[in-house]
Design a protein around this motif. Sequence first.
Motif, PDB file in Angstrom:
ATOM      1  N   UNK A 125       0.671  -1.260  -0.036  1.00 20.47           N
ATOM      2  CA  UNK A 125       0.076   0.024   0.068  1.00 20.47           C
ATOM      3  C   UNK A 125       0.939   1.374   0.056  1.00 20.47           C
ATOM      4  N   UNK A 126       2.172   1.184  -0.570  1.00 21.47           N
ATOM      5  CA  UNK A 126       2.789   2.259  -0.695  1.00 21.47           C
ATOM      6  C   UNK A 126       2.191   3.306  -1.687  1.00 21.47           C
ATOM      7  N   UNK A 127       2.292   4.561  -1.397  1.00 17.70           N
ATOM      8  CA  UNK A 127       1.713   5.299  -2.546  1.00 17.70           C
ATOM      9  C   UNK A 127       2.474   5.124  -3.916  1.00 17.70           C
ATOM     10  N   UNK A 128       3.794   4.716  -3.980  1.00 19.08           N
ATOM     11  CA  UNK A 128       4.337   4.630  -5.486  1.00 19.08           C
ATOM     12  C   UNK A 128       4.250   2.909  -5.594  1.00 19.08           C
ATOM     13  N   UNK A 129       3.723   2.368  -4.847  1.00 20.25           N
ATOM     14  CA  UNK A 129       3.344   0.810  -5.442  1.00 20.25           C
ATOM     15  C   UNK A 129       2.989   0.566  -6.927  1.00 20.25           C
ATOM     16  N   UNK A 130       1.975   1.479  -7.207  1.00 17.68           N
ATOM     17  CA  UNK A 130       1.710   1.263  -8.696  1.00 17.68           C
ATOM     18  C   UNK A 130       2.325   2.150  -9.673  1.00 17.68           C
ATOM     19  N   UNK A 131       3.473   2.573  -9.445  1.00 16.45           N
ATOM     20  CA  UNK A 131       4.509   3.156 -10.153  1.00 16.45           C
ATOM     21  C   UNK A 131       5.222   1.969 -10.989  1.00 16.45           C
ATOM     22  N   UNK A 132       5.201   1.030 -10.550  1.00 14.42           N
ATOM     23  CA  UNK A 132       5.793  -0.213 -11.337  1.00 14.42           C
ATOM     24  C   UNK A 132       4.836  -1.238 -11.386  1.00 14.42           C
ATOM     25  N   UNK A 133       5.017  -2.357 -12.298  1.00 15.10           N
ATOM     26  CA  UNK A 133       4.021  -3.283 -12.777  1.00 15.10           C
ATOM     27  C   UNK A 133       4.042  -4.583 -11.602  1.00 15.10           C
ATOM     28  N   UNK A 172      16.441  -8.148 -13.975  1.00 14.65           N
ATOM     29  CA  UNK A 172      15.692  -7.918 -12.664  1.00 14.65           C
ATOM     30  C   UNK A 172      16.036  -6.566 -11.817  1.00 14.65           C
ATOM     31  N   UNK A 173      17.347  -6.053 -12.189  1.00 15.42           N
ATOM     32  CA  UNK A 173      17.682  -4.796 -11.589  1.00 15.42           C
ATOM     33  C   UNK A 173      17.048  -3.811 -12.460  1.00 15.42           C
ATOM     34  N   UNK A 174      16.346  -3.890 -13.317  1.00 12.38           N
ATOM     35  CA  UNK A 174      15.831  -2.952 -14.181  1.00 12.38           C
ATOM     36  C   UNK A 174      14.188  -3.072 -14.265  1.00 12.38           C
ATOM     37  N   UNK A 175      13.695  -2.806 -13.003  1.00 13.73           N
ATOM     38  CA  UNK A 175      12.024  -2.878 -13.313  1.00 13.73           C
ATOM     39  C   UNK A 175      11.446  -1.652 -13.973  1.00 13.73           C
ATOM     40  N   UNK A 176      10.386  -2.453 -14.767  1.00  9.45           N
ATOM     41  CA  UNK A 176       9.487  -1.619 -15.596  1.00  9.45           C
ATOM     42  C   UNK A 176       8.612  -0.522 -14.924  1.00  9.45           C
ATOM     43  N   UNK A 177       8.573   0.731 -15.287  1.00 11.06           N
ATOM     44  CA  UNK A 177       7.693   1.648 -14.803  1.00 11.06           C
ATOM     45  C   UNK A 177       6.402   1.350 -15.125  1.00 11.06           C
ATOM     46  N   UNK A 178       5.277   1.751 -14.535  1.00 14.75           N
ATOM     47  CA  UNK A 178       3.991   1.666 -15.090  1.00 14.75           C
ATOM     48  C   UNK A 178       3.450   2.870 -15.654  1.00 14.75           C
ATOM     49  N   UNK A 179       3.378   3.026 -16.894  1.00 16.17           N
ATOM     50  CA  UNK A 179       3.406   4.066 -17.793  1.00 16.17           C
ATOM     51  C   UNK A 179       1.743   4.393 -17.974  1.00 16.17           C
ATOM     52  N   UNK A 180       0.908   3.513 -17.388  1.00 11.98           N
ATOM     53  CA  UNK A 180      -0.569   3.647 -17.448  1.00 11.98           C
ATOM     54  C   UNK A 180      -0.893   4.487 -16.184  1.00 11.98           C
ATOM     55  N   UNK A 181       0.148   4.676 -15.121  1.00 12.28           N
ATOM     56  CA  UNK A 181      -0.275   5.527 -14.208  1.00 12.28           C
ATOM     57  C   UNK A 181       0.036   7.224 -14.515  1.00 12.28           C
ATOM     58  N   UNK A 182      -0.862   7.969 -14.545  1.00 11.77           N
ATOM     59  CA  UNK A 182      -0.485   9.392 -14.825  1.00 11.77           C
ATOM     60  C   UNK A 182       0.527  10.059 -14.117  1.00 11.77           C
ATOM     61  N   UNK A 183       0.892   9.328 -12.786  1.00 10.97           N
ATOM     62  CA  UNK A 183       1.602  10.287 -11.778  1.00 10.97           C
ATOM     63  C   UNK A 183       3.287   9.657 -12.500  1.00 10.97           C
ATOM     64  N   UNK A 184       3.162   8.545 -12.946  1.00 11.15           N
ATOM     65  CA  UNK A 184       4.474   8.017 -13.623  1.00 11.15           C
ATOM     66  C   UNK A 184       4.919   9.098 -14.753  1.00 11.15           C
ATOM     67  N   UNK A 185       4.002   9.334 -15.556  1.00 11.07           N
ATOM     68  CA  UNK A 185       4.249  10.001 -16.757  1.00 11.07           C
ATOM     69  C   UNK A 185       4.493  11.359 -16.539  1.00 11.07           C
ATOM     70  N   UNK A 186       3.720  12.218 -15.433  1.00 14.54           N
ATOM     71  CA  UNK A 186       4.162  13.488 -15.208  1.00 14.54           C
ATOM     72  C   UNK A 186       5.620  13.346 -14.333  1.00 14.54           C
ATOM     73  N   UNK A 187       5.797  12.731 -13.653  1.00  9.66           N
ATOM     74  CA  UNK A 187       7.264  12.414 -13.102  1.00  9.66           C
ATOM     75  C   UNK A 187       8.004  12.543 -14.092  1.00  9.66           C
TER      76      UNK A 187
END
Length: 543
Positions: A125-133, A172-187
């Motif tokens: 439940x970390x606010x950045x959980x959904x920044x990755x897949x 595995x040291x390169x986790x994919x960002x979740x670009x479907x999360x608008x906060x990721x795109x903004x950052x």
Amino acid sequence: MTAESGHLEWWKTGVVYQIYPRSFQDTKGNGIGDLPGITERLGYVSETLGVDAIWISPFYPSPMVDFGYDVADYTGVDPMFGTLDDFDRLLCEVHTRELRVIIDWVPNHTSDRHPWFLESKSSRNNPRRDWYVWRDPKSDGSPPNNWQSVFGGPAWEFDEHTGQFYLHSFLKEQPDLNWRNPAVEAAMFDTLRFWLDRGVDGFRIDVAHFIMKDPEFTDNPRATPSTGDADFKDLGDYDAWEHINDKGHPDVHAVFRRLRRVLDDYDGDRFAVGEIHVFDWDEWAAYYGDGDELHMPFNFSLVWAAWDAKAIRARVEALEDAIPAAAWPNYVLGNHDEQRLATRFGPENAGAAAVLLLTLRGQPTIYYGDELGLRETPIPAEQQQDPWGLRVPGLGRDGCRTPMVWTSGDGHGFTDPDVEPWLPFGDDADMRNVETELVDEGSTLMLYRRMLRLRKARPSLVAGTIEFLDDLPEDVLGFVRTHGDERTVVFINFADEARPVDLEPGAALLLSTDHRRTTIGSGSVSLAGNEAMIIDPGDPHVV
Ligand code: GLC
């Protein structure tokens, strides 16, 4: 450019030179190149060689598991490469010389040490959980689907602490960002603005098409011989699957339209080129959008083409057919992921390849060291460093990433004579280096110099149309570039033996890969084996 070629943006007229910063110039005496080293060598880049822009591969803070393509901070400089001040000085010096600079931007994945990922994996439940897949295991505990990592093995890594898998299209040291999360795109767009504000002229977008995947996470189907791509290098087990769901989802285009608006908010023709390995031409061309997405997707179609007149012509014609009318083409013959072109096409063809790259219609990118004719350097097993090669033997990329060779003698001007560089020099480094080649009219470097100067002097080579010539001997590729009244004809002999070509009356030699050839007769000329020639065909009205 001259007024004749109209008002074309710099990225249309210019030639780009790719610098792998670890391997260009070491100023600290640790065997690894750095940003002050690039600044020191800008005279070579802009005057000696004569290119117009540099693209610098990643120099961000990074654990360097994938040599900088694992970014831990998008708005900094790794201490190994210098400081932000060093970058600003480099940028200032670049612009003083009227060069441009493009930097690498790696949006698909971060390093697993990036603070965003550390937060994301800290709890469900970390606010950045959904920044990755993140995805639950299947009921049998196995990964959520069958997607594979480009670098071998499953694309999912299980995190014991939170009981879920995360996606990594690469290591595995390169986790994919979740670009479907608008906060990721903004950052991530903010990281672009950070560099645009400093004055960079553009970005090379790493594996740009990977950022959008199938939202349903559907399994990839097995590849069949008809879906496999015979035109690209063999990627081992990765090629067993048809990668239709793990990258290139059509939603990617909306992201690039928004990214384009970020760039267009700045003055000065800021530019974006995407690293997009897509072999369906229509799918490839879609990344231009209606002129409102990327300025261009990199065109890798010639990288693994057979060195053969018909094969090359077919690929260039396919590009010319596919490309939207207002879009600008581009060509690449080598980069930090591919075997050196002199080895791939044969050292005897390094000169002709330079002519091809610099005379086709579109923006050329030269990979540092190719202008010296550097071969792929054989790397002994114990010195191999590339994680890909360590995981999938045969796919290592170290051999094309060895240090730039400036001089003869220990250190070769790249590092101090008593320092061991991070990768070894080739056996031929005393012979094939900038110092030696500059005093040899017949060297590959002198040919690049002549070519780059000729390109600047002939608007047809930059802004002209391209038309292939028929009725040539089978192994000869010939084309005409036309701009206004200026025509420039290029002939490339792909055979090892001589081949005759007819000339128009009044034709004059502009350049040959053989510097000893200074004139051509009238009526016809015999191209020597592996020779390329550039000709002014004479005044069309006289014929
Ligand atoms: C791109 C880079 C390559 C890197 C990979 C993962 O293909 O060119 O060097 O390893 O992306 O970021």
